[in-house]
Scaffold this motif. Structure first.
Motif, mmCIF file in Angstrom:
data_model
loop_
_atom_site.group_PDB
_atom_site.id
_atom_site.type_symbol
_atom_site.label_atom_id
_atom_site.label_comp_id
_atom_site.label_asym_id
_atom_site.label_seq_id
_atom_site.Cartn_x
_atom_site.Cartn_y
_atom_site.Cartn_z
ATOM 1 N N THR A 58 0.620 -1.097 0.224
ATOM 2 C CA THR A 58 -0.201 -0.102 -0.442
ATOM 3 C C THR A 58 1.271 1.759 0.231
ATOM 4 O O THR A 58 1.723 1.191 0.960
ATOM 5 N N PRO A 59 0.577 2.052 -0.919
ATOM 6 C CA PRO A 59 1.974 3.823 -0.559
ATOM 7 C C PRO A 59 1.507 3.865 -0.030
ATOM 8 O O PRO A 59 0.371 3.895 0.998
ATOM 9 N N ALA A 60 2.766 4.901 0.745
ATOM 10 C CA ALA A 60 2.488 5.611 2.017
ATOM 11 C C ALA A 60 1.367 6.907 1.547
ATOM 12 O O ALA A 60 1.300 7.116 2.918
ATOM 13 N N GLU A 61 1.307 6.902 0.699
ATOM 14 C CA GLU A 61 1.181 8.982 0.123
ATOM 15 C C GLU A 61 -1.150 8.534 0.356
ATOM 16 O O GLU A 61 -1.328 9.961 0.479
ATOM 17 N N VAL A 62 -1.676 7.277 0.225
ATOM 18 C CA VAL A 62 -2.728 7.231 -0.835
ATOM 19 C C VAL A 62 -3.325 7.113 1.166
ATOM 20 O O VAL A 62 -3.015 6.884 2.189
ATOM 21 N N ILE A 110 -20.821 -2.947 0.569
ATOM 22 C CA ILE A 110 -21.263 -1.676 0.460
ATOM 23 C C ILE A 110 -20.136 -1.258 1.072
ATOM 24 O O ILE A 110 -19.433 0.497 0.378
ATOM 25 N N THR A 111 -18.762 -0.965 1.138
ATOM 26 C CA THR A 111 -17.671 -0.071 1.296
ATOM 27 C C THR A 111 -16.999 -0.280 -0.079
ATOM 28 O O THR A 111 -16.563 0.448 -0.468
ATOM 29 N N LEU A 112 -17.214 -2.043 -0.017
ATOM 30 C CA LEU A 112 -16.347 -1.580 -1.781
ATOM 31 C C LEU A 112 -16.985 -0.650 -2.788
ATOM 32 O O LEU A 112 -16.372 -0.395 -3.627
ATOM 33 N N THR A 113 -18.413 -0.870 -2.888
ATOM 34 C CA THR A 113 -19.085 0.114 -4.269
ATOM 35 C C THR A 113 -18.241 1.487 -3.493
ATOM 36 O O THR A 113 -18.609 2.529 -4.490
ATOM 37 N N ALA A 114 -18.709 1.628 -2.497
ATOM 38 C CA ALA A 114 -18.175 2.909 -2.170
ATOM 39 C C ALA A 114 -16.924 3.850 -2.554
ATOM 40 O O ALA A 114 -16.716 4.554 -3.008
ATOM 41 N N LEU A 115 -16.037 1.982 -2.314
ATOM 42 C CA LEU A 115 -14.425 2.654 -2.640
ATOM 43 C C LEU A 115 -14.421 2.956 -4.573
ATOM 44 O O LEU A 115 -13.715 3.644 -4.342
ATOM 45 N N ALA A 116 -15.016 2.660 -4.758
ATOM 46 C CA ALA A 116 -15.261 2.909 -6.383
ATOM 47 C C ALA A 116 -15.491 4.780 -6.587
ATOM 48 O O ALA A 116 -15.057 4.897 -7.676
ATOM 49 N N GLN A 117 -16.298 4.904 -5.943
ATOM 50 C CA GLN A 117 -16.499 6.623 -5.547
ATOM 51 C C GLN A 117 -15.114 7.471 -4.643
ATOM 52 O O GLN A 117 -15.187 8.481 -5.051
ATOM 53 N N VAL A 118 -14.125 6.758 -4.818
ATOM 54 C CA VAL A 118 -13.299 7.868 -3.821
ATOM 55 C C VAL A 118 -12.290 7.115 -5.026
ATOM 56 O O VAL A 118 -11.467 6.047 -3.764
ATOM 57 N N PRO A 119 -11.733 7.478 -5.846
ATOM 58 C CA PRO A 119 -10.705 7.126 -6.366
ATOM 59 C C PRO A 119 -9.601 7.190 -6.172
ATOM 60 O O PRO A 119 -8.497 5.988 -7.025
ATOM 61 N N ASP A 120 -8.822 7.610 -5.052
ATOM 62 C CA ASP A 120 -6.957 7.101 -4.508
ATOM 63 C C ASP A 120 -6.992 6.862 -3.633
ATOM 64 O O ASP A 120 -6.148 6.513 -3.161
ATOM 65 N N ALA A 121 -8.215 6.139 -2.783
ATOM 66 C CA ALA A 121 -7.389 5.963 -1.423
ATOM 67 C C ALA A 121 -8.264 4.093 -1.575
ATOM 68 O O ALA A 121 -8.495 3.820 -2.304
ATOM 69 N N TYR A 122 -6.934 3.351 -0.431
ATOM 70 C CA TYR A 122 -7.026 1.640 -0.796
ATOM 71 C C TYR A 122 -8.293 1.636 0.671
ATOM 72 O O TYR A 122 -8.248 1.971 1.549
ATOM 73 N N LEU A 123 -7.975 0.182 0.762
ATOM 74 C CA LEU A 123 -8.457 -0.251 1.433
ATOM 75 C C LEU A 123 -8.183 -1.803 1.956
ATOM 76 O O LEU A 123 -8.096 -2.545 1.320
ATOM 77 N N TRP A 124 -8.442 -2.006 3.936
ATOM 78 C CA TRP A 124 -7.782 -3.013 3.729
ATOM 79 C C TRP A 124 -8.770 -3.659 4.855
ATOM 80 O O TRP A 124 -9.648 -2.978 5.078
ATOM 81 N N ILE A 125 -8.815 -4.717 4.578
ATOM 82 C CA ILE A 125 -10.666 -5.760 5.290
ATOM 83 C C ILE A 125 -9.499 -6.634 5.998
ATOM 84 O O ILE A 125 -8.922 -7.941 5.623
#
Length: 352
Positions: free
Chosen positions: A165-169, A186-201
């Motif tokens: 995971t990049p340090a700056e995202v 729902i989180t995955l669907t929302a992530l598609a609209q936050v294009p610069d973010a990464y998600l850990w589950i």
């Protein structure tokens, strides 16, 4: 004082994690604890590492498991436990000592037929108080003791590089079993609209393959890391910018005070537990259940406003210190144990 704690679950989840935390906290506070659990190597290792040495494993095959019931009940009486504290229905149904009163602890809307022999019930939200009272329990046989969260662990946060995971995202974190009720879709669907973010589950469960496929279908798989079951949630939280908790049904929501303790802003779906815990806009953000656009809007808003983000963190930390620390919970449990110890297994009482 010595108490017996009983858990019949094989899997790992929020209730199981809290069981371990409570056993360790009570032992550290000078209350002798003996644990009987279904075999789970991680759980047993955590209990031993926390100073709980008196541990027995039994099969807990179901409410019909007469072997577990017989051995467990004899053990509790033989050890002279002041009382037995049981977690969830299976353990409660099988815990029937002759002398020690049984205290059933509920963290969900369980069928109360497994609890009819209990001397007392402990629940962790006001709505669960209502649930058990509607089920026939007198109010003086029910105690509300919210869950606590242990303080942040020592040591650094999880290194983002260790999880590619990049340090700056911006980094989002979701903690919870991979089950449809937890709302990870729902989180995955929302992530598609936050294009610069990464998600850990962080979590495991039966929904993993479906969620991995959904991430692929949404085009976000390259920004999602499925971590499996983790026991370093504090270090994970301290690596994240926002904790996202979209559970569709949540009686309490341990993740919320844990995020507060680790000074991470939290956004949750407005299931009962989060609605009770969070003061919307003050110490966290609430969004409607199953509303991915609202969740993505809230995520973008928190990420974009550093002042508001700092306010959520400050107020959340204050809530944690006020009501959800280990000493607060241990004091409440100790007071209950002192009141019930020696009262007898039934004390002539039956559920009305």
């Amino acid at each position: 004082m010595n108490i017996a704690m009983v858990l019949g679950s094989r899997t790992n989840g929020g209730a199981e994690t809290f069981f371990v935390a409570l056993a360790v906290a009570l032992q550290a506070a000078g209350i002798g604890v003996s644990v009987t659990s279904r075999h789970n190597p991680d759980r047993l290792a955590q209990l031993r590492a926390g100073g709980v040495a008196n541990i027995t494993t039994l099969p807990f095959l179901g409410s019909w498991d007469v072997y577990t019931q017989s051995v467990l009940s004899r053990q509790i009486d033989r050890r002279g436990a002041a009382l037995a504290l049981t977690f969830m229905s299976r353990a409660t149904a099988l815990t029937r000592p002759q002398r020690a009163p049984v205290v059933g602890r509920l963290g969900g809307y369980y069928d109360l037929k497994s609890y009819q022999h209990c001397r007392h019930l402990v629940v962790n939200t006001p709505d669960l108080v209502t649930h058990v009272e509607r089920g026939g329990w007198p109010s003086d046989r029910v105690s509300l003791i919210p869950n606590f969260t242990r303080p942040p662990t020592d040591g650094p946060p999880v290194a983002r590089a260790s999880l590619d995971t990049p340090a700056e995202v911006p980094l989002l974190l979701s903690l919870g079993r991979l089950h449809p009720v937890k709302g990870h879709d729902i989180t995955l669907t929302a992530l598609a609209q936050v294009p610069d973010a990464y998600l850990w589950i962080a979590g495991d469960g039966p929904d993993r393959s479906r969620l991995e496929q959904l991430a692929q279908d949404l085009g976000v798989a390259g920004r999602v890391r499925f971590l499996g079951w983790r026991d370093d949630s504090s270090a994970l939280l301290r690596a994240a910018d926002v904790c996202v908790f979209p559970s569709r049904a949540e009686p309490f929501g341990n993740v919320i005070p844990e995020a507060w303790a680790n000074q991470v802003p939290v956004i949750a779906a407005s299931a009962y537990g989060p609605r009770w815990l969070i003061r919307d806009g003050a110490d966290g953000m609430l969004v409607p259940i199953d509303d991915a656009p609202a969740l993505s809007d809230a995520i973008r808003g928190v990420l974009a406003d550093s002042v508001a983000r700092a306010g959520l963190v400050e107020q959340g930390r204050a809530r944690y210190q006020q009501a959800f620390t280990t000493p607060v919970a241990v004091a409440a449990y100790r007071a209950l144990f002192d009141r019930l110890a020696g009262s007898g297994a039934t004390d002539g009482w039956a559920m009305r």
